[in-house]
Scaffold this motif. Sequence first.
Motif, mmCIF file in Angstrom:
data_model
loop_
_atom_site.group_PDB
_atom_site.id
_atom_site.type_symbol
_atom_site.label_atom_id
_atom_site.label_comp_id
_atom_site.label_asym_id
_atom_site.label_seq_id
_atom_site.Cartn_x
_atom_site.Cartn_y
_atom_site.Cartn_z
ATOM 1 N N LEU A 29 0.831 -1.104 0.073
ATOM 2 C CA LEU A 29 0.056 0.001 0.111
ATOM 3 C C LEU A 29 0.747 1.287 0.079
ATOM 4 O O LEU A 29 0.664 2.278 -0.566
ATOM 5 C CB LEU A 29 -1.050 0.160 1.302
ATOM 6 C CG LEU A 29 -1.826 1.133 1.300
ATOM 7 C CD1 LEU A 29 -2.875 1.040 0.294
ATOM 8 C CD2 LEU A 29 -2.760 1.006 2.714
ATOM 9 N N TYR A 51 1.471 -5.496 -7.261
ATOM 10 C CA TYR A 51 1.857 -6.486 -6.409
ATOM 11 C C TYR A 51 2.495 -7.687 -6.992
ATOM 12 O O TYR A 51 3.442 -8.498 -6.336
ATOM 13 C CB TYR A 51 0.554 -7.113 -5.459
ATOM 14 C CG TYR A 51 0.189 -6.202 -4.609
ATOM 15 C CD1 TYR A 51 0.575 -6.664 -3.203
ATOM 16 C CD2 TYR A 51 -0.742 -5.190 -4.418
ATOM 17 C CE1 TYR A 51 0.353 -5.779 -2.023
ATOM 18 C CE2 TYR A 51 -1.142 -4.435 -3.267
ATOM 19 C CZ TYR A 51 -0.640 -4.695 -2.154
ATOM 20 O OH TYR A 51 -0.738 -3.926 -1.108
ATOM 21 N N PHE B 27 -5.399 -6.173 3.417
ATOM 22 C CA PHE B 27 -4.591 -5.359 4.175
ATOM 23 C C PHE B 27 -4.703 -3.905 3.117
ATOM 24 O O PHE B 27 -5.088 -3.001 3.536
ATOM 25 C CB PHE B 27 -3.099 -5.577 4.417
ATOM 26 C CG PHE B 27 -2.490 -4.349 5.073
ATOM 27 C CD1 PHE B 27 -2.660 -3.856 6.241
ATOM 28 C CD2 PHE B 27 -1.628 -3.645 3.948
ATOM 29 C CE1 PHE B 27 -1.914 -2.784 6.728
ATOM 30 C CE2 PHE B 27 -0.718 -2.712 4.493
ATOM 31 C CZ PHE B 27 -1.028 -2.100 5.852
ATOM 32 N N HIS B 28 -4.291 -4.186 1.754
ATOM 33 C CA HIS B 28 -4.072 -3.201 0.800
ATOM 34 C C HIS B 28 -5.597 -2.609 0.569
ATOM 35 O O HIS B 28 -5.616 -1.482 0.731
ATOM 36 C CB HIS B 28 -3.652 -3.877 -0.505
ATOM 37 C CG HIS B 28 -3.645 -2.662 -1.634
ATOM 38 N ND1 HIS B 28 -2.328 -2.043 -1.700
ATOM 39 C CD2 HIS B 28 -4.396 -2.229 -2.540
ATOM 40 C CE1 HIS B 28 -2.639 -1.081 -2.895
ATOM 41 N NE2 HIS B 28 -3.950 -1.281 -3.154
ATOM 42 N N ASP B 30 -8.367 -2.674 2.413
ATOM 43 C CA ASP B 30 -8.910 -2.104 3.578
ATOM 44 C C ASP B 30 -8.129 -0.332 3.634
ATOM 45 O O ASP B 30 -9.009 0.386 3.613
ATOM 46 C CB ASP B 30 -8.406 -2.931 4.857
ATOM 47 C CG ASP B 30 -9.566 -3.940 4.702
ATOM 48 O OD1 ASP B 30 -10.520 -4.015 3.825
ATOM 49 O OD2 ASP B 30 -9.158 -4.661 5.868
ATOM 50 N N GLY B 31 -6.870 -0.518 3.482
ATOM 51 C CA GLY B 31 -6.057 0.504 3.585
ATOM 52 C C GLY B 31 -6.324 1.720 2.448
ATOM 53 O O GLY B 31 -6.669 2.780 2.777
#
Lengths: 133, 883
Positions: A29, A51, B27-28, B30-31
């Motif tokens: 992220l 990714y 995680f990505h 959500d973030g």
Amino acid sequence: MAATDRSILPGTLELLVLRVLRDEPSHGLGVARALRGRSGGVIDLKDGALYQALHRLENDGLVSSDWGHADSGKRAKFYTLAERGRTRLDAEVRSWHRYAEAVARVLGPEFARPGPSQAGRHGSGDTAPEPAS
Amino acid sequence: MSIRRAFRLFGRSHRSIEAEVDEELRFHLDGRAAELKAGGLDPSDARERALAEMGDLHHVRHSLVSLTERRRRREGWTMKLEGLVQDLSYAARTLRRSPGYALTVILTLTVGIGATASVFSVMNPFFFRPLPFPDAGQLIQLGHVNREAGFEWARFSLAQIEDYRDRVGSAAAIGHYYYGSYNLTDGDRPERATGGVVSTNTFSEVLRATPLLGRSFQPEDAGPGAADVVVLDHRLWSARYAADPSIVGSSIRIDGRAHEVIGVMREEAVFPFGGVRFWLPDRRATTDRGNQGTLMIARLAPGVDRAEGIAEFQSVHASLAVAWPDVDGRWDGLHGAPLREALNFIWDLLRLSFTAFLGAVLGVLVIACVNVTGITLARTQSRIRELGVRSSLGAGRGRLVRQLVSESVLLAIVGGALGTLAAAVLTAGLGDILPPDIYRVGDPTLDVRVLLFALAVTASAPLLFGLWPALAVSRRDLASLVREGTVRGGQSRGSRRLRRALVIGEVGVGVALVAVTGLFLQSARAAGDADLGFEPDRMLIATATTPAFDYPETEEVGAFWESAREAVAAAPGVEAAGFVYPLLLNNELFSARMGVPGDGVDPTERPPVFRLWASEGYFEAAGIRRIAGRTLVASDTAGDVSAVVVSSGVAERLWPGADPLGRTIELGEGATPYRVVGVVADQAHDGIDGTPDAMVYLPMSEFTSRRRFMVARAAGDPLALSGPVREAFGSVDPGLPVDLQAMNDLVFQATFQWSAGSGVLALFGLIALLLASIGVYGIVAHTVEERRHEMAVRMSLGADASRVGGKVVRDSMALTGWGVALGLVLAFAAARAAEAMLYGGAGTDPLVLMVAATVFVGVGVVAAIIPARRASRIEPVALLRVD
């Protein structure tokens, strides 16, 4: 290549990811955030591709990964630039500047624009000016 | 990180990889959604947008999973390799802390592997490596049998061989050969060499050995008027003619005659033994059936069973025996054997030696394994505590097992490498001392299969017993073991019993090996000192066969030999000369039944005695001890009854306690009478086996065969007479080939059987003594070490230190004592088994047994005293605190 195409040039994604990770280990992220921010939103890519790039780099031993905790406290997978990745980044940056310079020379002075294309002259390849994020 | 990776190694499943990828992606998403929401989007739009930015989530997820799988697989291998290196270097560090253990195991492996592999490797060319001839299983050699003399390889005459060629249908080809020594005189380096004289079909049809250069013999090479040709052995070609390919077609001088070299055989084509340097075609055309000096070989036709083939030869012999009762009929039958076995003139002995070596090697191997087992057991036993502690500190069971195994693997690798080196060195060394004349295929080289076998056997000992405590650890609750302190004294009763058994067994095998070795050394010494009844040191033997063409009549043959004897006796440096047939110790045995007139025994039922024919001067030349009367003279055939000289064995048997001189002895199935004119000592004739043979010497004038042996006695070195003796023969008949050899060569061959094995066995005995001592010391010392705790308790309860120590030493002595007792039993059995190989038969050497017993008991005592003394010097309380 259409003039309006903002998708990334093939092969440069890995270069950019390595560059981002050079500053500090980061989760996917964070890398995505940095790419968006630093390119001023010009570079537009699917996060999925990012990714995939991260995992390929890990398979090639250029980055390593480990699970840790993000600022939010959640478990996240962090990527760190490996020693081999650092060497590769230097080489890739040099070749990128040679390429960009060559492209600029072909375009000629009448198409010249002030900016990044001049940077290669300075030799140390990883000092490309960064737009403020 | 690496710990977690290592953890992942074991059974990280496909499912968990997917879970991991999902977690990363979640995680990505959500973030990113949270970021977008913070940027002002409403929650559901933010979620949607985050997903859209990801692209095809399903595809991404799939691709990440497969990328991760690929990575894991690769990491798995690297991790395992890294882990192994890590384990080994950790093992090396651990072992460096107990160098005694490591050194003992390594030394034991080295010796065990080296000894086993080298013995097999050295024996390989004699027994196992296939003959270098195609379809060699069909090759046999035949011999005439003299059952009384126990002789199986008596030779044939050419006439007899021709009969077999005509009549034996199951033989594809029958060849013949003999050998002798010749002078190579071309160039400026005269050289004496053994040459084979072979039928022209020997290479082409019987052995089917193709030459390296040129050709082998053709039938024309033996034809009338054919040129003199020679085929060279590979070694002669390399050594004397510098492996010059242009030698073919040129000429070399053999016994003064020019011979054209027509071919060079391949290196592996050894026939009939390794010392033969060239081959000549047999060009004799004799029809004398009685001149039996040629060996017969045959190639059985394809598909013919060996036993059937030999049986056909035997039935042909039976019919020839009827047709020629005085020649073929004299033999008891025909013997046939595979070529390898027949060509190896010490086959039986070599096989026995091999068995003995094998026994010795197995003994050493047993000791080696016991050593490694014993000390590994002792060491790991005491380490159960350490392992328990580590286990209770959280070390994984797999981890502990891996560590123990890797220590054993490390020891096996180092010991195996050194053992291989030792085997290579030993093989080369043993190969050098083997006499070249014994038939073998190639040189001894390190046998890889055997090496692997020895490695597997010896190296498995530390592996097995290194693993044992690890398994024990996994079976038991170690924490409780540690708490109870039961491990402290190494109290596992099973293990202690096993160790006691190991000490007893090791001492037993060690004592037996040393004892048997002693017997062999003693036997070799006795054989070397044996009284032969004659004096070989100063005897030169000249062998010649008078050709029938030049000497057609028996009188002419006799006249030639008499003249030759006079010439040789007159040659400078010759003290005495005489000729004889057959020669002592030359494996040619003739016998006759003997009796006295009126003994009432049928002449065909009388006991046999060795029969020889001797000329005047022979007894003096051979240094045969005269006991009574005189020896033979040239005129002994004059008169009605011929003179005979008997040996003391004959005299004692026929006329015990009486004077044999002047008495009559009847010899042969015709009971021919002879008058005894002299008595000489018994002489070693049928081998040197501790009992000289009884024999009779008839006057040479009664002997009819053409081949005889001139014996010349020198003042010093017999070979110094070579020139004068050759000249003496030349003065009588310049064209007659004469072979010279020192009598001691024959004596050496006859004693080789006693001396050859003993050296090697002595080495094994020494190794066994050394290894067993090391092993006994290791186990006993360790056992006593473990009893320090118990000793401390006793001493703290008021027991006298010296009494406590004394008990420990007595225990050790009892243990080694049992071992010695076992060893005596084993030694007795082994000596019985080795009886046939021992000069003078089996026996027990009390001195050797005592030395072996003392050494082992001594080792046991020392192994007990050193740690016991150390223990008794420490304050009991301090000892109690130890561990």
